[in-house]
Write a protein that holds these residues in place. Structure first.
Motif, PDB file in Angstrom:
ATOM      1  N   PHE A   1       0.851  -1.182   0.000  1.00 38.05           N
ATOM      2  CA  PHE A   1       0.000   0.000   0.000  1.00 38.05           C
ATOM      3  C   PHE A   1       0.890   1.237   0.000  1.00 38.05           C
ATOM      4  CE2 PHE A   1      -2.021   3.402   2.480  1.00 38.05           C
ATOM      5  CZ  PHE A   1      -3.138   3.635   1.695  1.00 38.05           C
ATOM      6  N   ALA A   2       0.524   2.255  -0.785  1.00 36.54           N
ATOM      7  CA  ALA A   2       1.292   3.498  -0.857  1.00 36.54           C
ATOM      8  C   ALA A   2       0.348   4.690  -0.757  1.00 36.54           C
ATOM      9  CB  ALA A   2       2.081   3.561  -2.164  1.00 36.54           C
ATOM     10  N   TRP A   3       0.844   5.778  -0.207  1.00 33.74           N
ATOM     11  CA  TRP A   3       0.064   7.015  -0.159  1.00 33.74           C
ATOM     12  C   TRP A   3       0.999   8.200  -0.363  1.00 33.74           C
ATOM     13  CZ3 TRP A   3       1.017  10.763   3.542  1.00 33.74           C
ATOM     14  CH2 TRP A   3       1.740  10.366   4.674  1.00 33.74           C
ATOM     15  N   ALA A   4       0.405   9.328  -0.768  1.00 35.30           N
ATOM     16  CA  ALA A   4       1.218  10.497  -1.119  1.00 35.30           C
ATOM     17  C   ALA A   4       0.499  11.774  -0.720  1.00 35.30           C
ATOM     18  CB  ALA A   4       1.515  10.512  -2.619  1.00 35.30           C
ATOM     19  N   ALA A   5       1.277  12.830  -0.489  1.00 37.71           N
ATOM     20  CA  ALA A   5       0.767  14.187  -0.280  1.00 37.71           C
ATOM     21  C   ALA A   5       1.460  15.106  -1.273  1.00 37.71           C
ATOM     22  CB  ALA A   5       1.016  14.653   1.148  1.00 37.71           C
ATOM     23  N   HIS A   6       0.684  15.987  -1.943  1.00 37.80           N
ATOM     24  CA  HIS A   6       1.198  16.848  -3.005  1.00 37.80           C
ATOM     25  C   HIS A   6       1.052  18.323  -2.637  1.00 37.80           C
ATOM     26  CE1 HIS A   6       0.756  13.318  -5.750  1.00 37.80           C
ATOM     27  NE2 HIS A   6      -0.383  13.139  -5.106  1.00 37.80           N
TER      28      HIS A   6
ATOM     29  N   ALA B   1       6.116  20.679  -8.684  1.00 36.22           N
ATOM     30  CA  ALA B   1       5.436  20.105  -7.525  1.00 36.22           C
ATOM     31  C   ALA B   1       6.397  19.363  -6.607  1.00 36.22           C
ATOM     32  CB  ALA B   1       4.326  19.160  -7.976  1.00 36.22           C
ATOM     33  N   TYR B   2       6.047  19.366  -5.319  1.00 39.72           N
ATOM     34  CA  TYR B   2       6.711  18.546  -4.306  1.00 39.72           C
ATOM     35  C   TYR B   2       5.743  17.424  -3.908  1.00 39.72           C
ATOM     36  CZ  TYR B   2       7.740  16.935   0.406  1.00 39.72           C
ATOM     37  OH  TYR B   2       7.947  16.145   1.504  1.00 39.72           O
ATOM     38  N   ARG B   3       6.306  16.237  -3.635  1.00 37.24           N
ATOM     39  CA  ARG B   3       5.468  15.119  -3.194  1.00 37.24           C
ATOM     40  C   ARG B   3       6.182  14.332  -2.096  1.00 37.24           C
ATOM     41  NH1 ARG B   3       4.238  10.445  -7.392  1.00 37.24           N
ATOM     42  NH2 ARG B   3       6.462  10.100  -7.023  1.00 37.24           N
ATOM     43  N   TYR B   4       5.446  14.018  -1.036  1.00 29.34           N
ATOM     44  CA  TYR B   4       5.905  13.071  -0.034  1.00 29.34           C
ATOM     45  C   TYR B   4       5.242  11.737  -0.354  1.00 29.34           C
ATOM     46  CZ  TYR B   4       6.474  10.596   4.386  1.00 29.34           C
ATOM     47  OH  TYR B   4       6.792   9.656   5.324  1.00 29.34           O
ATOM     48  N   LEU B   5       6.057  10.664  -0.474  1.00 31.11           N
ATOM     49  CA  LEU B   5       5.549   9.353  -0.873  1.00 31.11           C
ATOM     50  C   LEU B   5       5.967   8.305   0.147  1.00 31.11           C
ATOM     51  CD1 LEU B   5       4.176   7.568  -3.062  1.00 31.11           C
ATOM     52  CD2 LEU B   5       6.429   7.347  -4.132  1.00 31.11           C
ATOM     53  N   ASP B   6       4.988   7.547   0.647  1.00 31.23           N
ATOM     54  CA  ASP B   6       5.223   6.437   1.578  1.00 31.23           C
ATOM     55  C   ASP B   6       4.961   5.141   0.824  1.00 31.23           C
ATOM     56  OD1 ASP B   6       4.754   4.363   3.569  1.00 31.23           O
ATOM     57  OD2 ASP B   6       4.670   5.968   5.052  1.00 31.23           O
ATOM     58  N   MET B   7       5.991   4.246   0.750  1.00 32.51           N
ATOM     59  CA  MET B   7       5.906   3.046  -0.086  1.00 32.51           C
ATOM     60  C   MET B   7       5.929   1.747   0.703  1.00 32.51           C
ATOM     61  SD  MET B   7       8.461   4.283  -3.153  1.00 32.51           S
ATOM     62  CE  MET B   7       9.736   4.816  -2.001  1.00 32.51           C
ATOM     63  N   GLY B   8       5.843   1.798   2.027  1.00 30.68           N
ATOM     64  CA  GLY B   8       5.851   0.565   2.806  1.00 30.68           C
ATOM     65  C   GLY B   8       7.256  -0.007   2.960  1.00 30.68           C
TER      66      GLY B   8
ATOM     67  N   PRO C   1      15.225 -13.160   5.801  1.00 28.71           N
ATOM     68  CA  PRO C   1      15.390 -12.073   4.821  1.00 28.71           C
ATOM     69  C   PRO C   1      15.730 -10.762   5.525  1.00 28.71           C
ATOM     70  CG  PRO C   1      13.080 -12.467   5.175  1.00 28.71           C
ATOM     71  CD  PRO C   1      13.803 -13.553   5.937  1.00 28.71           C
ATOM     72  N   MET C   2      16.301  -9.830   4.787  1.00 25.80           N
ATOM     73  CA  MET C   2      16.544  -8.484   5.292  1.00 25.80           C
ATOM     74  C   MET C   2      15.355  -7.623   4.896  1.00 25.80           C
ATOM     75  SD  MET C   2      18.740  -6.829   7.131  1.00 25.80           S
ATOM     76  CE  MET C   2      20.355  -7.585   6.947  1.00 25.80           C
ATOM     77  N   THR C   3      14.794  -6.909   5.864  1.00 26.31           N
ATOM     78  CA  THR C   3      13.638  -6.055   5.617  1.00 26.31           C
ATOM     79  C   THR C   3      14.048  -4.595   5.686  1.00 26.31           C
ATOM     80  OG1 THR C   3      12.158  -7.689   6.616  1.00 26.31           O
ATOM     81  CG2 THR C   3      11.311  -5.452   6.379  1.00 26.31           C
ATOM     82  N   PHE C   4      13.718  -3.839   4.626  1.00 25.40           N
ATOM     83  CA  PHE C   4      13.912  -2.394   4.604  1.00 25.40           C
ATOM     84  C   PHE C   4      12.627  -1.771   5.176  1.00 25.40           C
ATOM     85  CE2 PHE C   4      17.091  -3.870   1.825  1.00 25.40           C
ATOM     86  CZ  PHE C   4      17.985  -2.854   1.515  1.00 25.40           C
ATOM     87  N   LYS C   5      12.690  -1.333   6.423  1.00 28.66           N
ATOM     88  CA  LYS C   5      11.485  -0.876   7.120  1.00 28.66           C
ATOM     89  C   LYS C   5      11.148   0.570   6.774  1.00 28.66           C
ATOM     90  CE  LYS C   5       9.414  -2.705   9.812  1.00 28.66           C
ATOM     91  NZ  LYS C   5       8.178  -3.507   9.653  1.00 28.66           N
ATOM     92  N   HIS C   6       9.919   0.754   6.290  1.00 26.88           N
ATOM     93  CA  HIS C   6       9.309   2.075   6.081  1.00 26.88           C
ATOM     94  C   HIS C   6      10.119   2.927   5.102  1.00 26.88           C
ATOM     95  CE1 HIS C   6       7.327   5.934   7.813  1.00 26.88           C
ATOM     96  NE2 HIS C   6       6.661   5.440   6.772  1.00 26.88           N
ATOM     97  N   LEU C   7       9.930   2.635   3.826  1.00 23.05           N
ATOM     98  CA  LEU C   7      10.573   3.400   2.749  1.00 23.05           C
ATOM     99  C   LEU C   7       9.741   4.630   2.420  1.00 23.05           C
ATOM    100  CD1 LEU C   7      11.401   0.333   0.521  1.00 23.05           C
ATOM    101  CD2 LEU C   7      13.109   1.812   1.589  1.00 23.05           C
ATOM    102  N   THR C   8      10.367   5.789   2.412  1.00 28.01           N
ATOM    103  CA  THR C   8       9.693   7.040   2.069  1.00 28.01           C
ATOM    104  C   THR C   8      10.563   7.823   1.096  1.00 28.01           C
ATOM    105  OG1 THR C   8      10.655   8.211   3.964  1.00 28.01           O
ATOM    106  CG2 THR C   8       8.500   7.175   4.282  1.00 28.01           C
ATOM    107  N   SER C   9       9.956   8.841   0.475  1.00 29.79           N
ATOM    108  CA  SER C   9      10.700   9.645  -0.495  1.00 29.79           C
ATOM    109  C   SER C   9      10.135  11.053  -0.548  1.00 29.79           C
ATOM    110  CB  SER C   9      10.619   8.997  -1.887  1.00 29.79           C
ATOM    111  OG  SER C   9      11.416   9.698  -2.817  1.00 29.79           O
TER     112      SER C   9
END
Length: 277
Positions: A196-201, A217-224, A243-251
């Protein structure tokens, strides 16, 4: 007396002919004021390019439960963003679109200083990451000044996060029993997973023509979370389910976009000249 009657008759004839001539002339229409052209809805296409500034909270592994402390430093390189979409402008303040984008490979480098029972160690991580992101977005335009329209928005959807080429190079030592440090190298298979992903613009739009708009535009993106395959050593030894888990990827993304309005604004023509006769 007869001459006076003749003069009156000639005057009456002249008045009648003047009235008839005036009746045959065109009747001038009232002054024409063009109607106010209001904003209206319509379909549009969009395209976006940009670059990312990505973050991950931390890297986790099931074997971490044996550690007493872990101090990590994790960094991604910036990567390109390429997107397309289709949308609908409802009115002069609300619009919505659906976008799909590819986020290019970003190189990852991380370190982890680990304290465990009987020793200390340092791990160095390398990998690459890319994503496909699909979002349904809604925007509110906050008014227009000199063809510039600030806007805000939000989006929800999914992100396909792919972690590739993961390596973990570790060095461990035991200060209680001095001796040579132990070195090891582990690998994780490539894995891609949907989250699940969500964004703010937020941004500014400049209307170049009635059918063409440019956006910054600027965007904050949360990719899980991202995930690797089970880690295994160079000789093939594999601790199952680690496995190695990359916790909480954002951009934090900066994008330049364009919108093409597919609708055609109405054309108002002045009323025809009305004539009589």
């Amino acid at each position: 007396m007869r001459s006076v009657k003749s003069l009156l008759a000639a005057g009456a004839a002249t008045l009648l002919s003047t009235a008839a001539f005036a009746a045959d002339m065109a009747i001038a229409p009232p002054p024409y004021a063009p109607p106010v052209v209001e904003e209206f809805g319509g379909w549009y296409l969009r395209g976006d390019i940009g670059f990312s500034n990505q973050r991950v909270d931390r890297l986790n592994n099931v074997l971490d439960r044996n550690n007493t402390s872990s101090v990590q430093t994790n960094n991604f390189n910036s990567a390109g963003i390429f997107g397309l979409g289709v949308g609908y402008k409802v009115n002069n303040w609300f619009r919505a679109d659906v976008t799909g984008e590819y986020r290019g490979n970003s190189s990852f480098f991380g370190t982890d200083r680990i304290t465990y029972v009987g020793g200390v160690g340092t791990d160095t991580y390398h990998a690459t990451k890319n994503e496909w992101v699909v979002l349904a977005n809604a925007y509110v335009d906050l008014g227009t000044w000199w063809c510039i329209t600030p806007f805000i928005g939000a989006g929800v959807g999914g992100a396909r996060v792919a972690i590739n080429g993961f390596t973990d190079q570790g060095i461990a030592s035991n200060p209680v029993q001095p001796g040579p440090a132990l070195a090891g190298l582990a690998f994780g298979d490539n894995v891609a997973k949907w989250n699940f992903a969500w964004a703010a613009h937020a941004g500014l739009a400049y209307r170049v023509t009635p059918n063409f708009t440019v956006e910054l535009a600027y965007r904050y993106l949360d990719m899980g979370d991202g995930l690797t395959g089970d880690l295994r050593t160079f000789d093939g030894t594999n601790n199952v389910n680690n496995p190695m888990t990359f916790k909480h990827l954002t951009s934090h993304d900066l994008k330049l976009g364009v919108r093409w309005d597919l609708s055609t604004p109405p054309v108002y023509a002045p009323p025809p000249l009305v004539t009589k006769g």
